[in-house]
Design an enzyme around this catalytic site. Structure first.
Site, short mmCIF file in Angstrom:
data_model
loop_
_atom_site.label_atom_id
_atom_site.label_comp_id
_atom_site.label_asym_id
_atom_site.label_seq_id
_atom_site.Cartn_x
_atom_site.Cartn_y
_atom_site.Cartn_z
N HIS A 1 0.79 -1.23 0.00
CA HIS A 1 0.00 0.00 0.00
C HIS A 1 0.82 1.28 0.00
O HIS A 1 0.26 2.37 -0.07
CB HIS A 1 -0.99 0.00 1.17
CG HIS A 1 -2.31 0.60 0.81
ND1 HIS A 1 -3.45 0.47 1.57
CD2 HIS A 1 -2.69 1.36 -0.26
CE1 HIS A 1 -4.45 1.12 1.01
NE2 HIS A 1 -4.02 1.67 -0.10
N ASP B 1 -9.85 -0.06 4.04
CA ASP B 1 -8.67 -0.65 4.66
C ASP B 1 -8.98 -0.97 6.12
O ASP B 1 -9.79 -0.29 6.75
CB ASP B 1 -7.52 0.37 4.60
CG ASP B 1 -6.13 -0.25 4.73
OD1 ASP B 1 -5.99 -1.28 5.42
OD2 ASP B 1 -5.18 0.33 4.18
N HIS C 1 4.44 1.38 3.97
CA HIS C 1 3.07 1.07 3.56
C HIS C 1 2.06 1.51 4.62
O HIS C 1 0.86 1.56 4.33
CB HIS C 1 2.91 -0.42 3.22
CG HIS C 1 2.79 -1.35 4.39
ND1 HIS C 1 2.19 -2.59 4.30
CD2 HIS C 1 3.21 -1.25 5.68
CE1 HIS C 1 2.22 -3.20 5.46
NE2 HIS C 1 2.84 -2.42 6.32
N ASP D 1 -6.94 -6.22 2.73
CA ASP D 1 -7.15 -6.56 4.14
C ASP D 1 -8.30 -5.78 4.75
O ASP D 1 -8.66 -6.00 5.92
CB ASP D 1 -5.86 -6.45 4.97
CG ASP D 1 -5.42 -5.02 5.26
OD1 ASP D 1 -6.25 -4.10 5.32
OD2 ASP D 1 -4.20 -4.83 5.48
N GLU E 1 -1.93 -4.89 -1.52
CA GLU E 1 -1.62 -5.85 -0.45
C GLU E 1 -2.07 -7.28 -0.72
O GLU E 1 -2.17 -8.08 0.22
CB GLU E 1 -2.14 -5.37 0.91
CG GLU E 1 -1.54 -4.05 1.38
CD GLU E 1 -0.08 -4.14 1.82
OE1 GLU E 1 0.43 -5.27 1.91
OE2 GLU E 1 0.52 -3.09 2.08
#
Length: 323
Positions: A103, A126, A143, A236, A279
């Protein structure tokens, strides 16, 4: 359905990069996502897609291993290349689908977008806020810092970093909305509250539902309904049961239904200009979990470009009649 009033072609760009964090693997995600059919699925929906290949990252500088922040030279150089590539594609009246990559890619992606469309707004999906500065970060991984490099209001908290001299702050904290947060560092929480950043945690998703939150978010950051939208989608943000092949999974995330609805609502605006997919890490899971991650990531991505769960009658379709 057009992706953007003046951007009916989707330009796909790979960013095979992993130096913004500690795990190898995110550099392989663009290859795996293409193999999983992300381009074929977009084309099957009737979209015109141009694959621009991957950003050339073969000659990145080598970082000293004892720096306070991990890999600033390689992260800075790679993101400068990404920023330039994003700007070039946008200037050809294509929207951009960027396949990351960790990211940290958002530094270059949002910066490049803002050079062409400075009035953009950012929808950040996120589990993490990614707004640490190099001085507040516990992990030292970039990130977890991209928004600190980009937001004008945070520059008084940023140390001098020559590797990012090219990256002039280009957005305001008022241009950002978070969706799906559930693992936020104390310093990030301070920044969110100090600057009044619009942040929807998973508790908010569960209380109000994605429908109300996305409507509220877009009306607050873009009340005129005219600004280009940049979605930075970290896989994620979804629950780890859906995307296990990622480096920093956090339980209790967005459902597949939540993400599909969010993507469909963004698509309906017609103003999606750049979408980051970040990611995905094919090396951090079994083959079964990797395939599941690819399937769900491709599924959600296509929803951002007009693939509705509600059936749509094909144009000029005629029911067959007996002869």
């Amino acid at each position: 359905m057009p992706v953007h009033p003046a951007r009916e072609v989707i330009g796909v760009l790979g960013f095979p990069f992993s130096k913004g964090q500690t795990y190898d693997g995110t550099e392989q995600a663009p290859h795996y996502l293409r193999d999983a059919g992300i381009i074929k699925n977009l084309q099957a929906q009737g979209n015109t897609v141009v694959d621009h290949g991957d950003v050339n990252l073969e000659s990145l500088p080598v970082d000293e291993p004892n720096t306070d922040i991990r890999n600033p030279k390689s992260v800075g150089t790679a993101n400068k290349k990404l920023s330039d590539a994003i700007s070039r594609i946008l200037k050809t009246n294509q929207s951009v689908l960027t396949l990351g990559g960790d990211h940290s890619m958002a530094i270059g992606s949002i910066h490049g977008h803002a050079q062409v469309e400075p009035n953009l707004v950012v929808v950040w999906v996120d589990a993490h806020a990614d707004i640490n500065t190099p001085l507040t970060s516990i992990s030292r991984n970039i990130h977890g810092m991209p928004l600190a490099f980009l937001a004008k209001e945070l520059q008084e908290y940023m140390p001098d970093m020559p590797e990012f001299d090219w990256c002039k702050p280009c957005i305001s904290v008022r241009d950002i909305v978070y969706i799906g947060l559930r693992d936020v560092d104390p310093s990030e929480k301070v920044f969110i509250e100090k600057f009044g950043i619009l942040a929807h945690y998973m508790e908010d998703v569960e209380k109000y539902g994605v429908k109300e939150l996305i409507e509220r978010s877009l009306s607050q950051i873009d009340p005129s309904g005219t600004r280009p939208i940049h979605v930075s989608f970290d896989v994620d943000g979804m629950d780890p049961a859906l995307t296990p092949a990622t480096g920093t999974p956090v339980p209790g995330g967005l459902s597949l239904k939540d993400c599909c609805y969010l993507a469909e609502e963004i698509a309906i605006t017609g103003r999606l200009s750049v979408l980051d997919i970040a990611e995905v890490n094919p090396l951090l899971s079994s083959e079964e979990d990797r395939n599941l991650t690819m399937t769900n990531t491709v599924n959600v991505t296509t929803k951002f470009y007009g693939n509705r769960r509600k059936s749509i009658t094909p144009p000029d379709y005629e029911l067959p009649r007996p002869q």
